[in-house]
Design an enzyme around this catalytic site. Structure first.
Site, PDB file in Angstrom:
ATOM      1  CD  GLU A  88       8.229  -5.601 -11.180  1.00 61.18           C
ATOM      2  OE1 GLU A  88       7.205  -4.925 -10.964  1.00 61.18           O
ATOM      3  OE2 GLU A  88       8.768  -5.687 -12.285  1.00 61.18           O
ATOM      4  CB  ILE A  91       2.069 -10.282  -2.812  1.00 55.25           C
ATOM      5  CG1 ILE A  91       1.239 -11.253  -1.960  1.00 55.25           C
ATOM      6  CG2 ILE A  91       1.952  -8.849  -2.337  1.00 55.25           C
ATOM      7  CD1 ILE A  91       1.689 -11.337  -0.517  1.00 55.25           C
ATOM      8  CB  ILE A  93      -4.062 -11.840  -0.166  1.00 52.56           C
ATOM      9  CG1 ILE A  93      -2.600 -11.906   0.296  1.00 52.56           C
ATOM     10  CG2 ILE A  93      -4.951 -12.764   0.658  1.00 52.56           C
ATOM     11  CD1 ILE A  93      -1.927 -13.259   0.125  1.00 52.56           C
ATOM     12  N   GLY A 100      -6.357  -9.354   6.291  1.00 49.75           N
ATOM     13  CA  GLY A 100      -6.284  -8.900   7.670  1.00 49.75           C
ATOM     14  C   GLY A 100      -5.890  -9.979   8.656  1.00 49.75           C
ATOM     15  N   GLY A 102      -2.712 -11.554   8.499  1.00 47.02           N
ATOM     16  CA  GLY A 102      -1.267 -11.726   8.503  1.00 47.02           C
ATOM     17  C   GLY A 102      -0.754 -12.634   7.403  1.00 47.02           C
ATOM     18  CG  ASN A 132      -2.519  -0.998  -1.746  1.00 44.99           C
ATOM     19  OD1 ASN A 132      -2.850  -1.167  -0.573  1.00 44.99           O
ATOM     20  ND2 ASN A 132      -2.535  -1.970  -2.633  1.00 44.99           N
ATOM     21  CB  ALA A 135       0.208  -2.722  -0.421  1.00 47.74           C
ATOM     22  CE1 TYR A 139       4.348  -5.712  -0.727  1.00 49.99           C
ATOM     23  CE2 TYR A 139       3.754  -3.559  -1.560  1.00 49.99           C
ATOM     24  CZ  TYR A 139       3.622  -4.931  -1.603  1.00 49.99           C
ATOM     25  OH  TYR A 139       2.772  -5.521  -2.509  1.00 49.99           O
ATOM     26  CE  LYS A 141       4.443  -6.399  11.212  1.00 43.44           C
ATOM     27  NZ  LYS A 141       3.076  -6.801  11.566  1.00 43.44           N
TER      28      LYS A 141
END
Length: 174
Positions: A88, A91, A93, A100, A102, A132, A135, A139, A141
């Site tokens: 699983e 993440i 940040i 924003g 990358g 969200n 997010a 995911y 992308k």
């Protein structure tokens, strides 16, 4: 594991104050699936000790800026099942100035590369709050696919909210 912007390394005891500060940020935790709770330094220290004893089934990585080595986030591969070759992913940040830019995408791609190319895993799953959208877009992308909807599965902000399970296979990555 690195690119021009970031590198990943295993979390260290010295990272705990930074991670704990993110855990204390109610707005930040509100974006994640877990419940907000106050976590003291001693609890974090014991959590880290437990991690050190469970490294065979868990990978916890710090996301660091290549230019300054500052820890701006974490990625995890948890509950690694070596028979079924799955884990699983999560993440966070935590440093808002890193948002924003990358960095989340780069960290996700590097973690997946580690999972598939180094650990020989074949399936990585995650769950994300349906609200969200940033997010979810990230995911999708990088290749995660939606696998359903868990209706009112998590209690957040005084109400039950939907959660979306997603996964990516090693064969989905080009």
């Amino acid at each position: 594991m690195s690119n021009d912007m970031i590198f990943l390394r295993e979390i260290e005891r010295g990272d705990l104050p930074t991670i704990n500060a993110w855990r204390a940020d109610k707005a930040l935790v509100g974006l994640l699936g877990g419940a907000f709770r106050y976590v003291g330094a001693e609890v974090d220290s014991k959590w880290f000790d437990t991690y050190l004893c469970s490294r065979a089934g868990n990978v916890r990585l710090a996301v660091c800026l290549a230019s300054t080595k500052e820890v701006v986030g974490v990625t995890y591969l948890l509950g690694i099942d070596w028979v079924n070759r799955c884990a699983e992913f999560s993440i966070q940040i935590g440093s808002q100035p890193a948002w924003g830019r990358g960095i989340g995408e780069a960290a996700t791609r590097l973690t997946l590369e580690h999972a598939f190319d180094d650990l020989n895993l074949r399936r990585i799953s995650l769950t994300v709050l349906a609200s969200n959208t940033r997010a979810i877009a990230l995911y999708e992308k990088v290749g995660f696919r939606t696998e359903g909807l868990l209706r009112e599965a998590v209690f957040k902000g005084g109400k039950y909210v939907d959660v979306i399970p997603m996964a990516i296979l090693a064969t989905d990555v080009s």
